[in-house]
Motif scaffolding. Structure first.
Motif, PDB file in Angstrom:
ATOM      1  N   MET A 102       0.252  -0.056   6.617  1.00 51.62           N
ATOM      2  CA  MET A 102      -0.256   0.907   5.625  1.00 51.62           C
ATOM      3  C   MET A 102      -1.166   1.905   6.330  1.00 51.62           C
ATOM      4  O   MET A 102      -1.149   3.104   6.046  1.00 51.62           O
ATOM      5  N   ILE A 103      -1.964   1.403   7.253  1.00 47.27           N
ATOM      6  CA  ILE A 103      -2.882   2.295   7.977  1.00 47.27           C
ATOM      7  C   ILE A 103      -2.150   3.025   9.102  1.00 47.27           C
ATOM      8  O   ILE A 103      -2.235   4.245   9.233  1.00 47.27           O
ATOM      9  N   GLU A 106       0.975   5.106   7.286  1.00 49.61           N
ATOM     10  CA  GLU A 106       0.778   5.993   6.127  1.00 49.61           C
ATOM     11  C   GLU A 106      -0.453   6.896   6.280  1.00 49.61           C
ATOM     12  O   GLU A 106      -0.483   7.976   5.716  1.00 49.61           O
ATOM     13  N   ILE A 107      -1.473   6.414   6.989  1.00 50.89           N
ATOM     14  CA  ILE A 107      -2.692   7.242   7.107  1.00 50.89           C
ATOM     15  C   ILE A 107      -2.736   7.975   8.442  1.00 50.89           C
ATOM     16  O   ILE A 107      -2.834   9.205   8.486  1.00 50.89           O
ATOM     17  N   TRP A 137      -5.600  11.580   2.226  1.00 53.65           N
ATOM     18  CA  TRP A 137      -4.607  10.616   2.741  1.00 53.65           C
ATOM     19  C   TRP A 137      -5.222   9.251   3.026  1.00 53.65           C
ATOM     20  O   TRP A 137      -4.528   8.239   2.966  1.00 53.65           O
ATOM     21  N   THR A 140      -5.416   7.728  -0.592  1.00 53.14           N
ATOM     22  CA  THR A 140      -4.089   7.381  -1.113  1.00 53.14           C
ATOM     23  C   THR A 140      -3.668   5.982  -0.678  1.00 53.14           C
ATOM     24  O   THR A 140      -2.972   5.277  -1.409  1.00 53.14           O
ATOM     25  N   THR A 141      -4.107   5.564   0.479  1.00 59.03           N
ATOM     26  CA  THR A 141      -3.751   4.225   0.953  1.00 59.03           C
ATOM     27  C   THR A 141      -4.907   3.226   0.839  1.00 59.03           C
ATOM     28  O   THR A 141      -4.674   2.039   0.621  1.00 59.03           O
ATOM     29  N   LEU A 145      -4.955  -0.593  -0.788  1.00 54.98           N
ATOM     30  CA  LEU A 145      -5.340  -1.632   0.182  1.00 54.98           C
ATOM     31  C   LEU A 145      -6.542  -2.417  -0.350  1.00 54.98           C
ATOM     32  O   LEU A 145      -6.580  -3.651  -0.265  1.00 54.98           O
ATOM     33  N   GLN A 174      -9.667   2.537  11.472  1.00 59.35           N
ATOM     34  CA  GLN A 174      -9.579   3.594  10.456  1.00 59.35           C
ATOM     35  C   GLN A 174     -10.941   3.862   9.824  1.00 59.35           C
ATOM     36  O   GLN A 174     -11.315   5.021   9.590  1.00 59.35           O
TER      37      GLN A 174
END
Ligand SMILES: N[C@@H](CCC(=O)N[C@@H](CS)C(=O)NCC(=O)O)C(=O)O
Length: 216
Positions: A102-103, A106-107, A137, A140-141, A145, A174
């Motif tokens: 996801m990180i 997607e980010i 962004w 969004t994740t 999470l 992140q």
């Protein structure tokens, strides 16, 4: 034996990921910095190491060059199995990979330096627009999470257990990047707690941007 060469930049979150994994596995490296803001990742010499002109890269003692932080971390986990960076149980392992991706998928790709620079050069975005893009962004994740972490059956110290692994590595890197763009972390209490638990550990502290030889 010659230490592997770590091509890195102190602020790079993907390099931060790899530095944490190297520390958890107890591997010392010869640190070579590439100042991303000065464009040193595009030098001919570095492009011969990493055709993409991205950090990190890891050059093994036998000269083999490994690129892409997630692939390098997987290589480390396969060649030095302990401490394992993935849960033993297959379903939990899939969840750990999902959180990490996801990180990582997607980010990071939409918030990378070259993307932010493109927003500036091609579309005239200014500092506040770039920061707003970055935060959009992340949120969004990070919203899903945070929900996934809050809904875990057991409120483990780390993402998926009592020892840190791949998902924690990506999360911490992140969160460090978020600080540079004023992401409001009060919206993410579970993520913040896991980040704090990780940052108590030497492997994470030693990998932090401020602890690197090229830190400004
Ligand atoms: N997917 C790659 C991404 C590597 C990456 O994009 N690194 C950034 C620093 S975090 C970089 O080198 N950026 C240079 C640029 O954007 O020009 C990985 O995980 O290693």
């Amino acid at each position: 034996m010659t230490a592997p060469i770590l091509h890195s930049y102190f602020r790079s979150s993907t390099s931060f990921r790899l530095r944490i994994a190297l520390n958890l596995k107890g591997i010392e490296t010869d640190y070579q910095s590439h100042h991303l803001k000065l464009g040193e990742q595009h030098s001919d010499a570095y492009l011969r190491v990493n055709r993409q002109g991205l950090v990190p890269s890891l050059v093994l003692a036998n000269g083999t060059v490994l690129t892409q932080s997630m692939a390098i971390i997987e290589y480390l986990d396969e060649t030095i199995p302990e401490p394992s960076l993935l849960p033993k149980d297959q379903e939990t392992r899939a969840k750990a990979r999902a959180m990490a991706q996801m990180i990582a998928c997607e980010i990071h790709p939409v918030n990378n330096l070259r993307v932010l620079e493109y927003l500036r050069s091609e579309f005239g975005a200014g500092d506040s627009q770039v920061a707003s893009w970055f935060r959009h962004w992340v949120d969004t994740t990070f919203v899903p999470l945070e929900q996934m972490l809050a809904e875990r059956e057991t409120a483990h110290r780390f993402c998926l257990g009592e020892t840190p692994g791949l998902a924690d590595i990506c999360l911490v890197a992140q969160v460090a990047n978020n600080a540079r763009f004023d992401v409001d972390m009060s919206a993410y209490p579970v993520i913040s707690r896991i980040n704090a638990a990780c940052m108590e550990l030497d492997a994470f502290k030693k990998a932090a941007p401020a602890a690197q030889p090229d830190a400004e």
